[in-house]
Design a protein around this motif. Structure first.
Motif, PDB file in Angstrom:
ATOM      1  N   PHE A 197       1.575   5.762   0.778  1.00 13.91           N
ATOM      2  CA  PHE A 197       0.536   6.366  -0.029  1.00 13.91           C
ATOM      3  C   PHE A 197      -0.723   5.894   0.393  1.00 13.91           C
ATOM      4  CE2 PHE A 197      -1.524   5.201  -3.935  1.00 13.91           C
ATOM      5  CZ  PHE A 197      -1.573   6.269  -4.711  1.00 13.91           C
ATOM      6  N   ASN A 198      -1.152   4.561   1.073  1.00  9.63           N
ATOM      7  CA  ASN A 198      -2.873   4.121   1.422  1.00  9.63           C
ATOM      8  C   ASN A 198      -1.565   2.919   2.326  1.00  9.63           C
ATOM      9  OD1 ASN A 198      -4.867   3.306   1.255  1.00  9.63           O
ATOM     10  ND2 ASN A 198      -4.898   2.029  -0.972  1.00  9.63           N
ATOM     11  N   VAL A 199      -1.711   2.870   3.816  1.00  6.99           N
ATOM     12  CA  VAL A 199      -1.418   3.117   4.618  1.00  6.99           C
ATOM     13  C   VAL A 199      -2.442   2.333   5.423  1.00  6.99           C
ATOM     14  CG1 VAL A 199       1.298   2.486   4.151  1.00  6.99           C
ATOM     15  CG2 VAL A 199       0.302   4.487   5.624  1.00  6.99           C
ATOM     16  N   ASP A 200      -2.060   1.134   6.600  1.00  2.00           N
ATOM     17  CA  ASP A 200      -2.901   2.250   7.512  1.00  2.00           C
ATOM     18  C   ASP A 200      -2.090   2.762   8.968  1.00  2.00           C
ATOM     19  OD1 ASP A 200      -4.772   1.856  10.164  1.00  2.00           O
ATOM     20  OD2 ASP A 200      -4.842  -0.425   9.274  1.00  2.00           O
ATOM     21  N   VAL A 201      -2.389   3.801   9.413  1.00  2.00           N
ATOM     22  CA  VAL A 201      -2.386   4.693   9.650  1.00  2.00           C
ATOM     23  C   VAL A 201      -2.449   4.206  11.462  1.00  2.00           C
ATOM     24  CG1 VAL A 201      -2.060   7.588  11.054  1.00  2.00           C
ATOM     25  CG2 VAL A 201      -2.173   6.820   8.707  1.00  2.00           C
ATOM     26  N   LYS A 202      -3.380   4.180  11.909  1.00  2.00           N
ATOM     27  CA  LYS A 202      -3.264   3.653  13.117  1.00  2.00           C
ATOM     28  C   LYS A 202      -2.900   2.693  13.439  1.00  2.00           C
ATOM     29  CE  LYS A 202      -7.674   4.606  14.393  1.00  2.00           C
ATOM     30  NZ  LYS A 202      -8.787   5.181  13.117  1.00  2.00           N
ATOM     31  N   GLN A 203      -2.168   1.568  12.571  1.00  2.00           N
ATOM     32  CA  GLN A 203      -1.306   0.284  12.802  1.00  2.00           C
ATOM     33  C   GLN A 203       0.024   0.498  13.351  1.00  2.00           C
ATOM     34  OE1 GLN A 203      -1.824  -2.561   9.190  1.00  2.00           O
ATOM     35  NE2 GLN A 203      -0.441  -3.686  10.741  1.00  2.00           N
ATOM     36  N   ILE A 204       0.441   1.479  12.632  1.00  6.68           N
ATOM     37  CA  ILE A 204       1.443   2.580  12.424  1.00  6.68           C
ATOM     38  C   ILE A 204       2.176   3.529  13.656  1.00  6.68           C
ATOM     39  CG2 ILE A 204       3.677   4.028  10.724  1.00  6.68           C
ATOM     40  CD1 ILE A 204       2.666   3.350   8.351  1.00  6.68           C
ATOM     41  N   GLU A 205       1.098   3.997  13.735  1.00  2.00           N
ATOM     42  CA  GLU A 205       0.994   5.036  14.686  1.00  2.00           C
ATOM     43  C   GLU A 205       1.057   4.242  15.989  1.00  2.00           C
ATOM     44  OE1 GLU A 205      -1.955   7.953  14.168  1.00  2.00           O
ATOM     45  OE2 GLU A 205      -0.466   8.742  13.585  1.00  2.00           O
ATOM     46  N   SER A 218      -1.715   9.031   5.876  1.00  2.00           N
ATOM     47  CA  SER A 218      -1.954   8.896   4.529  1.00  2.00           C
ATOM     48  C   SER A 218      -1.612   9.928   3.750  1.00  2.00           C
ATOM     49  CB  SER A 218      -3.152   7.717   4.724  1.00  2.00           C
ATOM     50  OG  SER A 218      -2.459   6.655   3.849  1.00  2.00           O
ATOM     51  N   LEU A 219      -1.765   9.223   1.988  1.00  2.00           N
ATOM     52  CA  LEU A 219      -2.769   9.804   1.213  1.00  2.00           C
ATOM     53  C   LEU A 219      -3.737   9.625   0.799  1.00  2.00           C
ATOM     54  CD1 LEU A 219       1.281   9.942  -1.012  1.00  2.00           C
ATOM     55  CD2 LEU A 219      -0.296  12.211  -0.077  1.00  2.00           C
ATOM     56  N   SER A 220      -4.050   8.603   1.123  1.00  2.00           N
ATOM     57  CA  SER A 220      -4.934   8.421   0.845  1.00  2.00           C
ATOM     58  C   SER A 220      -6.600   8.893   1.441  1.00  2.00           C
ATOM     59  CB  SER A 220      -5.204   6.215   1.661  1.00  2.00           C
ATOM     60  OG  SER A 220      -4.946   6.181   2.057  1.00  2.00           O
ATOM     61  N   GLU A 221      -5.591   9.151   2.526  1.00  2.23           N
ATOM     62  CA  GLU A 221      -6.697  10.060   3.135  1.00  2.23           C
ATOM     63  C   GLU A 221      -6.972  11.873   2.407  1.00  2.23           C
ATOM     64  OE1 GLU A 221      -4.200  11.146   6.471  1.00  2.23           O
ATOM     65  OE2 GLU A 221      -4.490   9.331   7.711  1.00  2.23           O
ATOM     66  N   GLN A 222      -6.471  12.371   0.811  1.00  5.31           N
ATOM     67  CA  GLN A 222      -6.478  13.229   0.408  1.00  5.31           C
ATOM     68  C   GLN A 222      -7.429  13.082  -0.570  1.00  5.31           C
ATOM     69  OE1 GLN A 222      -5.156  16.065   0.378  1.00  5.31           O
ATOM     70  NE2 GLN A 222      -4.112  15.192   2.417  1.00  5.31           N
ATOM     71  N   LYS A 223      -8.381  13.633  -0.689  1.00  7.49           N
ATOM     72  CA  LYS A 223      -9.774  13.710  -2.296  1.00  7.49           C
ATOM     73  C   LYS A 223      -8.971  13.199  -3.364  1.00  7.49           C
ATOM     74  CE  LYS A 223     -11.858  17.807  -2.377  1.00  7.49           C
ATOM     75  NZ  LYS A 223     -11.315  18.847  -1.436  1.00  7.49           N
ATOM     76  N   ASN A 224      -8.746  13.891  -3.777  1.00  9.44           N
ATOM     77  CA  ASN A 224      -8.512  13.348  -5.208  1.00  9.44           C
ATOM     78  C   ASN A 224      -7.413  11.930  -4.935  1.00  9.44           C
ATOM     79  OD1 ASN A 224      -8.747  15.877  -6.194  1.00  9.44           O
ATOM     80  ND2 ASN A 224      -6.631  16.953  -6.034  1.00  9.44           N
ATOM     81  N   LYS A 225      -7.874  11.351  -6.348  1.00  7.68           N
ATOM     82  CA  LYS A 225      -6.910  10.405  -6.670  1.00  7.68           C
ATOM     83  C   LYS A 225      -5.637  10.677  -7.829  1.00  7.68           C
ATOM     84  CE  LYS A 225      -9.253   8.450  -3.084  1.00  7.68           C
ATOM     85  NZ  LYS A 225      -8.320   9.449  -2.212  1.00  7.68           N
ATOM     86  N   VAL A 226      -4.540   9.923  -7.204  1.00  8.87           N
ATOM     87  CA  VAL A 226      -4.130   9.516  -8.028  1.00  8.87           C
ATOM     88  C   VAL A 226      -2.617   8.242  -8.163  1.00  8.87           C
ATOM     89  CG1 VAL A 226      -1.437  10.641  -8.736  1.00  8.87           C
ATOM     90  CG2 VAL A 226      -3.128  11.613  -7.842  1.00  8.87           C
ATOM     91  N   SER A 227      -2.904   8.369  -9.621  1.00 10.32           N
ATOM     92  CA  SER A 227      -2.278   6.944  -9.578  1.00 10.32           C
ATOM     93  C   SER A 227      -0.547   6.567  -8.595  1.00 10.32           C
ATOM     94  CB  SER A 227      -2.155   5.603 -11.076  1.00 10.32           C
ATOM     95  OG  SER A 227      -1.461   6.190 -11.521  1.00 10.32           O
ATOM     96  N   PRO A 228      -0.523   5.202  -8.423  1.00  5.94           N
ATOM     97  CA  PRO A 228       1.086   4.860  -8.464  1.00  5.94           C
ATOM     98  C   PRO A 228       2.337   5.670  -9.577  1.00  5.94           C
ATOM     99  CG  PRO A 228      -0.317   2.993  -7.447  1.00  5.94           C
ATOM    100  CD  PRO A 228      -1.003   4.390  -7.253  1.00  5.94           C
ATOM    101  N   GLY A 274       0.368  -0.890  -0.119  1.00  4.55           N
ATOM    102  CA  GLY A 274      -0.206   0.065   0.077  1.00  4.55           C
ATOM    103  C   GLY A 274       0.701   1.356   0.043  1.00  4.55           C
ATOM    104  N   GLY A 275       2.332   1.492   0.804  1.00  7.20           N
ATOM    105  CA  GLY A 275       3.035   2.280   0.477  1.00  7.20           C
ATOM    106  C   GLY A 275       3.430   2.242  -0.813  1.00  7.20           C
ATOM    107  N   ILE A 276       4.771   2.948  -0.758  1.00 10.20           N
ATOM    108  CA  ILE A 276       5.494   3.346  -2.019  1.00 10.20           C
ATOM    109  C   ILE A 276       6.853   3.772  -1.413  1.00 10.20           C
ATOM    110  CG2 ILE A 276       6.203   5.068  -4.106  1.00 10.20           C
ATOM    111  CD1 ILE A 276       2.928   5.866  -4.656  1.00 10.20           C
ATOM    112  N   TRP A 277       7.680   2.389  -1.770  1.00 12.36           N
ATOM    113  CA  TRP A 277       8.943   2.204  -1.270  1.00 12.36           C
ATOM    114  C   TRP A 277      10.132   2.206  -2.644  1.00 12.36           C
ATOM    115  CZ3 TRP A 277       7.003   3.655   2.396  1.00 12.36           C
ATOM    116  CH2 TRP A 277       5.573   3.032   3.113  1.00 12.36           C
ATOM    117  N   PHE A 278      10.824   3.136  -2.694  1.00  7.35           N
ATOM    118  CA  PHE A 278      11.926   2.514  -3.105  1.00  7.35           C
ATOM    119  C   PHE A 278      13.127   3.352  -3.081  1.00  7.35           C
ATOM    120  CE2 PHE A 278       9.511   6.758  -4.675  1.00  7.35           C
ATOM    121  CZ  PHE A 278      10.040   7.174  -5.226  1.00  7.35           C
TER     122      PHE A 278
END
Ligand code: BTN
Length: 332
Positions: free
Chosen positions: A218-226, A240-250, A138-142
């Motif tokens: 990008f799209n991670v479970d914030v509570k779990q990480i916290e 997490s960017l998934s909380e944003q209104k706009n949707k963007v592809s990874p 769900g995240g972007i790791w590079f």
């Protein structure tokens, strides 16, 4: 593992399906146009479906691509990528210990300059100062391998500049304004959205190579990480960017970053650091704040007033300026 150059047949079939996605294509047509056997066409289509693309197959009509994959496959990263060097060679892993470790293994080879290593998930993700970096699907790791022209004096500025490139990327894609927190964190409403890690290999005062690691929630479970980090020093919350209104592809996000990063990297290579510093400062949540930092010589406290040409944070206390080159600051 997949890379951007080892599957030319599969990529040929996929590209053809992607550019003709309004019609059904028969196996025979694909075989004729692409000059590969019908068996090969069939094998590639099966593999493409296994990878998560949806290809409908109808008797007598043939094949049609009805949905793409959001996975950061290397051929998707390099497709139409408007950079000269950065990201033109890509490696992708479903799961890896750490893209940073993998990039470090490949970093000496001059042909790997600009290469990007991406993973869907990391089992031993590394953060700054030896911390772990939680890297679920769900995240972007590079990580990106670089053989820079700039000299060692730019080393502190480099991750700061890279964070700026990511901030510009998020402004352009998500239409949001992330803050930059010294040295190289990106935050939204004060919570961490992304971080940068840099490993430098030096050879008698010269940079031999450098690996930039980028982690984006990008799209991670914030509570779990916290839950994992709550209470540890330097933890100030995750977003997490998934909380944003706009949707963007990874894929779009990574491609835009590679373009923005190459621009900034070229500025560094040609010693045009003034612009980087002013653009970083504009977006900084650290400058103007009272900050605290633990060092081996005790606590430093003061007001952050600017970053120097080399990226050091300048803190003032009792009319005395102190330069901080590295460390974890607390905004107070
Ligand atoms: C930080 O502590 O803020 C830096 C985090 C960097 C994480 C990225 S994810 C991709 C690359 N591989 C790693 O193991 N770490 C970096």
């Amino acid at each position: 593992m997949y890379n951007s150059f080892d599957n030319p047949g599969l990529v040929k079939v996929l590209r053809f399906l992607q550019t003709h996605d309004t019609e059904y294509l028969s196996g025979q047509d694909l075989s004729d146009v692409l000059r590969i056997s019908r068996v090969a066409v069939w094998k590639h289509i099966k593999k493409i479906q296994e990878l998560g693309y949806t290809v409908e197959s109808k008797q007598k009509l043939g094949y049609k691509l009805t949905s793409n994959s959001d996975t950061l496959f290397p051929w998707e990263i390099t497709l139409g990528l408007k950079t000269k060097v950065i990201g033109q060679q890509a490696y992708y892993y479903d799961s890896i210990d750490s893209t940073q470790n993998q990039a470090l293994k490949m970093a000496d080879d001059p042909t790997n300059n600009g290469t990007i290593i991406i993973a869907t998930k990391q089992t031993e993700g590394k953060g700054r100062s030896g911390r772990k970096w939680v890297s679920p699907k769900g995240g972007i790791w590079f990580s990106i391998i670089l053989h820079p022209k700039f000299d060692i004096s730019i080393t502190t500025l480099f991750p700061i500049a890279s964070a700026l490139a990511l901030a510009i990327t998020l402004e352009k894609t998500f239409k949001i304004s992330p803050e930059l927190r010294w040295p190289n964190d990106l935050t939204i409403k004060g919570k961490k959205i992304a971080g940068m890690l840099v490993d430098v290999s030096l050879e008698s005062n010269r940079i031999e190579n450098l690996v930039l690691g980028v982690g984006i929630n990008f799209n991670v479970d914030v509570k779990q990480i916290e839950k994992i980090f709550k209470g540890s020093s330097n933890f100030y919350g995750v977003a997490s960017l998934s909380e944003q209104k706009n949707k963007v592809s990874p894929i779009q996000l990574v491609q835009t970053f590679l373009v923005e990063f190459e621009k900034i990297y070229n500025l560094l290579n040609t010693k045009q650091t003034k612009k980087i510093i002013s653009e970083w400062t504009k977006r900084s949540s650290t400058i103007g704040k009272n900050v605290e930092l633990d060092t081996s010589d005790g606590k430093i406290k003061g007001k952050a007033i600017k970053i120097d040409d080399d990226g050091a944070l300048v803190v003032t206390n009792n009319n005395k300026n102190i330069r901080i080159i590295a460390g974890d600051i607390i905004h107070s």
